[in-house]
Structure formats: C-alpha cells, structure tokens
Design an enzyme around this catalytic site. Structure first.
Site, PDB file in Angstrom:
ATOM      1  N   ARG A 191       0.829  -1.205   0.000  1.00 29.04           N
ATOM      2  CA  ARG A 191       0.000   0.000   0.000  1.00 29.04           C
ATOM      3  C   ARG A 191       0.869   1.263   0.000  1.00 29.04           C
ATOM      4  O   ARG A 191       0.576   2.241  -0.684  1.00 29.04           O
ATOM      5  CB  ARG A 191      -0.923  -0.027   1.232  1.00 29.04           C
ATOM      6  CG  ARG A 191      -1.907   1.129   1.288  1.00 29.04           C
ATOM      7  CD  ARG A 191      -2.975   0.868   2.338  1.00 29.04           C
ATOM      8  NE  ARG A 191      -3.873   2.010   2.452  1.00 29.04           N
ATOM      9  CZ  ARG A 191      -3.977   2.787   3.512  1.00 29.04           C
ATOM     10  NH1 ARG A 191      -3.229   2.538   4.589  1.00 29.04           N
ATOM     11  NH2 ARG A 191      -4.808   3.801   3.540  1.00 29.04           N
ATOM     12  N   HIS A 223       0.724   4.246  -2.766  1.00 27.13           N
ATOM     13  CA  HIS A 223       0.449   5.621  -2.363  1.00 27.13           C
ATOM     14  C   HIS A 223       1.603   6.554  -2.725  1.00 27.13           C
ATOM     15  O   HIS A 223       1.388   7.738  -2.985  1.00 27.13           O
ATOM     16  CB  HIS A 223       0.162   5.691  -0.859  1.00 27.13           C
ATOM     17  CG  HIS A 223      -1.222   5.246  -0.502  1.00 27.13           C
ATOM     18  ND1 HIS A 223      -2.054   5.945   0.351  1.00 27.13           N
ATOM     19  CD2 HIS A 223      -1.937   4.149  -0.887  1.00 27.13           C
ATOM     20  CE1 HIS A 223      -3.212   5.316   0.474  1.00 27.13           C
ATOM     21  NE2 HIS A 223      -3.153   4.217  -0.259  1.00 27.13           N
ATOM     22  N   GLY A 250       4.911  10.477  -8.718  1.00 27.35           N
ATOM     23  CA  GLY A 250       5.669   9.329  -9.193  1.00 27.35           C
ATOM     24  C   GLY A 250       6.325   8.577  -8.056  1.00 27.35           C
ATOM     25  O   GLY A 250       6.235   8.969  -6.887  1.00 27.35           O
ATOM     26  N   ASN A 271      -3.210   8.822   4.011  1.00 29.71           N
ATOM     27  CA  ASN A 271      -1.976   8.143   4.409  1.00 29.71           C
ATOM     28  C   ASN A 271      -1.782   7.989   5.909  1.00 29.71           C
ATOM     29  O   ASN A 271      -0.792   7.397   6.348  1.00 29.71           O
ATOM     30  CB  ASN A 271      -0.760   8.879   3.829  1.00 29.71           C
ATOM     31  CG  ASN A 271      -0.676   8.766   2.324  1.00 29.71           C
ATOM     32  OD1 ASN A 271      -1.283   7.885   1.729  1.00 29.71           O
ATOM     33  ND2 ASN A 271       0.056   9.671   1.698  1.00 29.71           N
ATOM     34  N   HIS A 325      -5.995  -5.392  -3.050  1.00 26.75           N
ATOM     35  CA  HIS A 325      -6.941  -5.390  -1.932  1.00 26.75           C
ATOM     36  C   HIS A 325      -7.182  -6.791  -1.380  1.00 26.75           C
ATOM     37  O   HIS A 325      -7.954  -6.960  -0.430  1.00 26.75           O
ATOM     38  CB  HIS A 325      -8.281  -4.781  -2.367  1.00 26.75           C
ATOM     39  CG  HIS A 325      -8.236  -3.299  -2.577  1.00 26.75           C
ATOM     40  ND1 HIS A 325      -9.276  -2.581  -3.138  1.00 26.75           N
ATOM     41  CD2 HIS A 325      -7.280  -2.392  -2.288  1.00 26.75           C
ATOM     42  CE1 HIS A 325      -8.953  -1.303  -3.198  1.00 26.75           C
ATOM     43  NE2 HIS A 325      -7.742  -1.160  -2.683  1.00 26.75           N
TER      44      HIS A 325
END
Length: 316
Positions: A59, A63, A69, A91, A188
């Site tokens: 994750r 993120h 980038g 976050n 997920h």
C-alpha cells in the site's frame, strides 16, 4: 517464472522508450550487487514478526507512486510548516515505515549513497507480495528520491468511494490503463480496512436505501455489526478478504458475490471491460498474477525524483 521475467523485460524496454528515464533491471550490478537481497532479508524478518507488514509495504508503494511518481516522497517527515504526504488523510493509516528505514541502513552500510529509497520501496513491495504467496517480478531500478512532499497533494489519491469514471480518470492521468486499474485493485486481497472507508455502503447509502443494494445481505449485516454507526468506529474495521494475509484472487470472487468492501471495488462491475477482467481474474489466479506483475512494473516505473537520500525520512 520465465513468462514473468520476459514480460518484465519487454515492458521495461517499452517504458524506457516512452519515458526516456534510464530504469534498468541490472542498475546496481556493479555499484551494489547485493542491494535487492539485503532488502528481501529485512522484509522477511519484519514479516515474520508482524504479518501486517506485507500489506503495509504494498500500500505504501502504491500511495507513493500516485503522488509525484515513485520517488519515495511518501517516506519524508513533515517539517516546520510543511505537512508531508504521510500526514495527509489517505496516508494516516500507513505503517511499517521502519522496515524501509532498516533496509536503507543495511544497504547504506554496504554501499553508501548508491541505492535510492524509492528503489528500496519498489523492491520491498515486490518482496511483500512474494512473501504473501503472490507472483515474483523483476523490478527495474534507477529511481531517484524526491525532495518535495505535501499532504495537500494526497487528495489526488483514488478514493474508496470513487465510481468507475473517477477511477479511470485517476489511472489514465498516470498512464495506466483499465486493465492496470483492475489488476492493481487486486492488491486489496491483503490487508485491513477501517470502517470509514466503507461505511457509506452500510449507513444512509442514498435517499432510497440505507444499505447499498449491491452488497450481499449477510455480508452487509456482518459489516454493520462491526461498524454499527457512523460515529465511534474510528479504529474499527475488518480484513480486506477472509484470506487477508495471502495474496490470491479471492478479491475478484468476492466482487462477483457482492462481498467487496469499497464502492470502488464494486464499481469494477459497472463497465463491460472491467467486469470482464474481474471475471477473468476470478477464474484464473495465473492470469491475475501475470496482469498484476505487468501493472506493478508499469506503475512503479512512473519516476520523478532528483537525489539519493542518505536518510529516507529527510532530504539531503
């Protein structure tokens, strides 16, 4: 394995031609040949002690790449009046930053000033998937670390409430296709979600329904028991799927059963193209693995940094 390796190389060549950025499978061959194996050992050690680490690292990489980038800007600490990405709303639940810190320290001890934090994070995300039972892919390397990190920019992250049009726009802005969208959503299959990310589907869904009618009734009831109301459920939540520490294609099977958590998951059934891909990935784990590997290489090759940080949490 051979299929994934050849896929990695061909896609890498395509990306270099289109972006003009020198990512390479053997980037550290002469300057720090053991970099990846060092990172792998650190990730393995952390995952043995905490089985939530793999999902956290995957994750974290996602993120990072979706803002500026893959430049490790998500790792930077807030400083002075600047609130960094890691403190942005999407976050705040990220964790396991210490794993990247430990990997960076181990690599720096052997090859000081050579390996970027961005490359370490990209490799760690791949290791996280492999350790969870998922596919292996060769990670192109040569990213630089960014010097800018702003919490305000995290609003650009695709949200759990997004519909298919919003998802498509978010991914296409980063050069990612509809297949990339469906394949990367398969991440997920591991991890945990807080109530806040799916409570819109089980409380006051719309003027007609309290609960999202696309949710399977028994699944909706179980979610309501976990998150009984819109307040007081800040720390409540549930695993992303029943096999939440195993990287497999269960996620897609659950979507077809009306047992996915997010609106953005269910949205994958609202377009003929994405619905077809969900069905393909639900039917064949191998097909999903190939697509996921390809899309991870593509996403992780979105570059944008300027330096090799000595400390992943602060700019040089």
């Amino acid at each position: 394995m051979a299929c994934l390796v050849s896929l990695s190389i061909s896609l890498f060549i395509c990306l270099v031609c289109s972006q003009g950025h020198a990512l390479s499978l053997n980037y550290y061959e002469k300057t720090c040949p053991n970099a990846e194996s060092i990172v792998t050992e650190v990730v393995k050690d952390a995952a043995k002690k905490d089985n939530t680490v793999p999902a956290a690292l995957l994750r974290m990489h996602f993120h990072d790449c979706f803002i500026r980038g893959c430049d490790a800007s998500v790792l930077l600490n807030s400083k002075g009046k600047n609130s960094a990405e890691k403190d942005g709303p999407p976050n705040k639940s990220l964790h396991a930053f210490y794993v990247i810190d430990n990997a960076k320290k181990a690599v720096e001890a052997l090859c000081p000033g050579v390996v970027s934090c961005a490359d370490i994070l990209a490799s760690a995300a791949r290791d996280a998937v492999v350790l969870s039972g998922g596919p292996y892919w060769d990670v192109p390397k040569g990213r630089k670390d960014g010097r800018i990190s702003k919490a305000s920019e995290t609003t650009q992250m695709p949200a759990p409430l997004f519909n298919i049009s919003q998802l498509q726009q978010s991914f296409s802005q980063r050069g990612l296709s509809m297949e990339d969208l469906v394949a990367l959503s398969g991440g997920h299959t591991i991890g945990f979600s807080h109530c806040s990310s799916f409570q819109n589907r089980i409380h006051n869904f719309n003027a007609t329904h309290d609960i999202d009618p696309t949710l399977h009734p028994s699944f909706a009831a179980s979610l309501k028991s976990i998150c009984p109301n819109k307040s007081g459920t800040k720390n409540g939540g549930t695993s992303m799927d029943p096999s939440s520490t195993t990287f497999d294609n269960t996620y897609y099977k659950l979507i077809l059963q009306g047992k996915s958590l997010f609106s953005s998951d269910q949205a994958l059934l609202t377009s003929p193209k994405t619905k077809d891909l969900v069905s393909k990935f639900a039917t064949s784990k191998e097909t999903f693995y190939e697509a996921f590997s390809s899309s991870m290489i593509k996403m992780s090759s979105i570059t944008g940094g300027q330096e090799i940080r000595k400390d992943c949490r602060v700019v040089n």
